[in-house]
Design a protein around this motif. Structure first.
Motif, PDB file in Angstrom:
ATOM      1  N   MET A   1      -9.456 -40.851  23.295  1.00  0.00           N
ATOM      2  CA  MET A   1      -8.045 -40.396  23.704  1.00  0.00           C
ATOM      3  C   MET A   1      -7.752 -39.639  22.574  1.00  0.00           C
ATOM      4  O   MET A   1      -7.870 -40.074  21.224  1.00  0.00           O
ATOM      5  N   ILE A   2      -7.387 -38.298  22.842  1.00  0.00           N
ATOM      6  CA  ILE A   2      -6.651 -37.568  21.727  1.00  0.00           C
ATOM      7  C   ILE A   2      -5.272 -37.094  22.174  1.00  0.00           C
ATOM      8  O   ILE A   2      -5.259 -36.709  23.490  1.00  0.00           O
ATOM      9  N   ARG A   3      -4.400 -37.395  21.263  1.00  0.00           N
ATOM     10  CA  ARG A   3      -2.799 -36.921  21.861  1.00  0.00           C
ATOM     11  C   ARG A   3      -2.502 -36.102  20.480  1.00  0.00           C
ATOM     12  O   ARG A   3      -2.707 -36.278  19.555  1.00  0.00           O
ATOM     13  N   GLN A   4      -1.326 -35.083  20.979  1.00  0.00           N
ATOM     14  CA  GLN A   4      -0.667 -34.327  20.023  1.00  0.00           C
ATOM     15  C   GLN A   4       0.792 -34.740  20.459  1.00  0.00           C
ATOM     16  O   GLN A   4       1.301 -34.730  21.378  1.00  0.00           O
ATOM     17  N   PHE A   5       1.358 -34.640  19.131  1.00  0.00           N
ATOM     18  CA  PHE A   5       3.069 -34.827  19.237  1.00  0.00           C
ATOM     19  C   PHE A   5       3.553 -33.619  18.421  1.00  0.00           C
ATOM     20  O   PHE A   5       3.539 -33.428  17.223  1.00  0.00           O
ATOM     21  N   LYS A   6       4.743 -32.967  19.034  1.00  0.00           N
ATOM     22  CA  LYS A   6       5.211 -31.886  18.499  1.00  0.00           C
ATOM     23  C   LYS A   6       6.335 -32.569  17.530  1.00  0.00           C
ATOM     24  O   LYS A   6       6.787 -33.343  17.732  1.00  0.00           O
ATOM     25  N   PRO A   7       6.508 -31.674  16.416  1.00  0.00           N
ATOM     26  CA  PRO A   7       7.395 -32.211  15.501  1.00  0.00           C
ATOM     27  C   PRO A   7       8.795 -32.068  15.647  1.00  0.00           C
ATOM     28  O   PRO A   7       9.129 -31.294  16.641  1.00  0.00           O
ATOM     29  N   LYS A   8       9.662 -32.799  15.056  1.00  0.00           N
ATOM     30  CA  LYS A   8      11.168 -32.502  15.292  1.00  0.00           C
ATOM     31  C   LYS A   8      11.454 -31.389  14.963  1.00  0.00           C
ATOM     32  O   LYS A   8      11.099 -30.724  14.265  1.00  0.00           O
ATOM     33  N   LYS A   9      12.655 -30.798  15.477  1.00  0.00           N
ATOM     34  CA  LYS A   9      12.982 -29.343  15.534  1.00  0.00           C
ATOM     35  C   LYS A   9      13.295 -29.060  13.911  1.00  0.00           C
ATOM     36  O   LYS A   9      12.637 -27.746  13.434  1.00  0.00           O
ATOM     37  N   ASN A  10      13.683 -29.996  13.105  1.00  0.00           N
ATOM     38  CA  ASN A  10      13.862 -29.557  11.570  1.00  0.00           C
ATOM     39  C   ASN A  10      12.810 -29.328  10.895  1.00  0.00           C
ATOM     40  O   ASN A  10      12.624 -29.155   9.640  1.00  0.00           O
ATOM     41  N   LEU A  11      11.582 -29.764  11.297  1.00  0.00           N
ATOM     42  CA  LEU A  11       9.940 -29.872  10.757  1.00  0.00           C
ATOM     43  C   LEU A  11       9.250 -28.872  11.310  1.00  0.00           C
ATOM     44  O   LEU A  11       8.085 -28.840  10.729  1.00  0.00           O
ATOM     45  N   GLU A  12       9.760 -28.113  12.096  1.00  0.00           N
ATOM     46  CA  GLU A  12       8.819 -26.870  13.025  1.00  0.00           C
ATOM     47  C   GLU A  12       8.407 -26.035  11.944  1.00  0.00           C
ATOM     48  O   GLU A  12       7.325 -25.513  12.054  1.00  0.00           O
ATOM     49  N   GLY A  13       9.080 -25.602  10.642  1.00  0.00           N
ATOM     50  CA  GLY A  13       8.799 -24.460  10.025  1.00  0.00           C
ATOM     51  C   GLY A  13       7.686 -25.047   8.875  1.00  0.00           C
ATOM     52  O   GLY A  13       7.028 -24.167   8.491  1.00  0.00           O
ATOM     53  N   TRP A  14       7.045 -26.437   8.845  1.00  0.00           N
ATOM     54  CA  TRP A  14       5.962 -26.741   8.243  1.00  0.00           C
ATOM     55  C   TRP A  14       4.962 -27.762   9.041  1.00  0.00           C
ATOM     56  O   TRP A  14       4.128 -28.088   8.057  1.00  0.00           O
ATOM     57  N   VAL A  15       5.332 -28.256  10.016  1.00  0.00           N
ATOM     58  CA  VAL A  15       4.186 -29.322  10.522  1.00  0.00           C
ATOM     59  C   VAL A  15       3.997 -28.592  11.858  1.00  0.00           C
ATOM     60  O   VAL A  15       4.906 -28.202  12.851  1.00  0.00           O
ATOM     61  N   ASP A  16       2.775 -28.371  12.153  1.00  0.00           N
ATOM     62  CA  ASP A  16       2.376 -27.891  13.455  1.00  0.00           C
ATOM     63  C   ASP A  16       2.419 -29.011  14.497  1.00  0.00           C
ATOM     64  O   ASP A  16       2.916 -28.868  15.521  1.00  0.00           O
ATOM     65  N   TYR A  17       1.901 -30.076  14.055  1.00  0.00           N
ATOM     66  CA  TYR A  17       1.875 -31.480  15.048  1.00  0.00           C
ATOM     67  C   TYR A  17       1.338 -32.528  14.346  1.00  0.00           C
ATOM     68  O   TYR A  17       0.674 -32.389  13.292  1.00  0.00           O
ATOM     69  N   VAL A  18       1.448 -33.669  14.990  1.00  0.00           N
ATOM     70  CA  VAL A  18       1.043 -34.783  14.665  1.00  0.00           C
ATOM     71  C   VAL A  18       0.038 -35.364  15.740  1.00  0.00           C
ATOM     72  O   VAL A  18       0.303 -35.263  17.107  1.00  0.00           O
ATOM     73  N   TRP A  19      -1.448 -35.586  15.280  1.00  0.00           N
ATOM     74  CA  TRP A  19      -2.066 -35.943  16.259  1.00  0.00           C
ATOM     75  C   TRP A  19      -2.763 -37.438  16.061  1.00  0.00           C
ATOM     76  O   TRP A  19      -2.692 -37.778  15.127  1.00  0.00           O
ATOM     77  N   LEU A  20      -3.473 -37.713  17.216  1.00  0.00           N
ATOM     78  CA  LEU A  20      -3.808 -39.183  17.321  1.00  0.00           C
ATOM     79  C   LEU A  20      -5.320 -39.121  18.032  1.00  0.00           C
ATOM     80  O   LEU A  20      -5.512 -38.432  18.948  1.00  0.00           O
ATOM     81  N   VAL A  21      -6.143 -39.844  17.452  1.00  0.00           N
ATOM     82  CA  VAL A  21      -7.542 -39.914  18.070  1.00  0.00           C
ATOM     83  C   VAL A  21      -7.580 -41.581  18.260  1.00  0.00           C
ATOM     84  O   VAL A  21      -7.722 -42.197  17.090  1.00  0.00           O
ATOM     85  N   CYS A  22      -7.985 -41.955  19.253  1.00  0.00           N
ATOM     86  CA  CYS A  22      -7.945 -43.439  19.475  1.00  0.00           C
ATOM     87  C   CYS A  22      -9.147 -43.695  20.612  1.00  0.00           C
ATOM     88  O   CYS A  22      -8.988 -43.140  21.795  1.00  0.00           O
ATOM     89  N   ASP A  23     -10.295 -44.724  20.189  1.00  0.00           N
ATOM     90  CA  ASP A  23     -11.114 -44.995  21.300  1.00  0.00           C
ATOM     91  C   ASP A  23     -11.781 -46.227  20.637  1.00  0.00           C
ATOM     92  O   ASP A  23     -12.327 -46.181  19.542  1.00  0.00           O
ATOM     93  N   GLU A  24     -11.649 -47.381  21.277  1.00  0.00           N
ATOM     94  CA  GLU A  24     -12.037 -48.672  20.548  1.00  0.00           C
ATOM     95  C   GLU A  24     -13.580 -48.968  21.105  1.00  0.00           C
ATOM     96  O   GLU A  24     -14.002 -49.953  20.415  1.00  0.00           O
TER      97      GLU A  24
END
Length: 287
Positions: A1-24
């Motif tokens: 599983m891969i997911r992406q999380f958009k940054p908070k508004k005040n962080l959009e200028g320097w963060v594209d996204y936070v990502w997660l890779v998870c498979d047990e």
């Protein structure tokens, strides 16, 4: 599983996204992954089995926290029986270099100097994330709490950096020029020429290339080639067959091999690699 999380508004200028890779329970075929250049930096936190970078026919074990600079070619990854990683994809901005890009002496300076061991502040965040990972049962709650820790860390780092930079006119001027250079490249991808870029900024080609590579980590030409490749693949995934950003098919094949370890034909097939498969099956938000 891969997911992406958009940054908070005040962080959009320097963060594209936070990502997660998870498979047990990774199958043998999915233990091999490919990470491609996306013109942003990454901080990677690893929580389960050890994983390795496969570089120059050698396996390099990665620590719990690594900082990855802008890659200029595809990188092979080898996972263990399971994978649980969270990463921060960072835009190039006045804060990126100040907080994350400083080089440190370490044992993980591989892949042409693009991968570094984490800084003390990143390990402090990692320890806090590990504490949540062990104390929380419900997966969705765990992810949400981890995200809140990450947003808080980034906001605190941003505030400190802004205050520090506000006292240094030279830093502000240099960072502003680099961002203008990046914008110039993005605006001229179809007919990009380094010599024309140097003329636009009224500096020599050698000064431009030295300054850009020092601050960004790639030459202007390589940065432009990656951006062009990503946009061209978006066009092809949308169903069009035009080569708007390439002179010919041979040029596209060369870049595709360098940036994905695949041919254009193989990219159109279903990918067994977790990350590569995700990117090229989602008309990925690569911007």
């Amino acid at each position: 599983m891969i997911r992406q999380f958009k940054p908070k508004k005040n962080l959009e200028g320097w963060v594209d996204y936070v990502w997660l890779v998870c498979d047990e329970h990774l199958s043998d075929v999915h233990k091999h992954d490919i990470v491609i250049p996306l013109c942003h930096m990454n901080v990677v936190f690893n929580f389960l089995d050890d994983y390795f970078v496969d570089y120059d026919k050698k396996l390099y074990k990665m620590p719990g926290v690594v900082r990855v600079g802008l890659l200029d070619h595809a990188v092979k990854i080898r996972y263990g029986e399971s994978v649980f990683q969270i990463g921060i994809a960072l835009k190039l901005s006045e804060m990126t270099n100040a907080v994350f890009a400083k080089k440190h002496q370490g044992a993980y300076e591989i892949i042409k100097g693009k991968v570094y061991d984490g800084t003390p502040s990143l390990y402090a965040l990692y320890d806090a994330l590990c504490g949540l990972e062990k104390s929380t049962v419900e997966r969705e709650i765990k992810f949400e709490e981890m995200l809140q820790l990450i947003w808080g860390f980034l906001e605190q780092s941003m505030d400190k950096t802004l205050k520090a930079n506000a006292k240094n006119d030279r830093i502000i001027q240099e960072n502003g020029q680099i961002l203008h250079m990046i914008q110039y490249i993005e605006d001229h991808l179809e007919n990009f020429r380094v010599i024309q870029m140097a003329q636009a900024f009224n500096i020599s080609v050698s000064t431009l290339e030295r300054k850009f590579k020092k601050e960004v980590g790639l030459s202007p030409k390589t940065f432009a080639n990656i951006k062009r490749f990503l946009i061209q693949n978006k066009i092809q995934w949308s169903g069009e067959e035009s080569l708007d950003y390439y002179y010919d098919q041979a040029h596209l094949i060369k870049d595709t091999r360098r940036f994905t370890n695949k041919t254009p034909k193989h990219l159109n097939e279903q990918q067994k690699e977790i990350t590569l498969g995700y990117i090229f099956s989602h008309l990925n938000p690569l911007d």
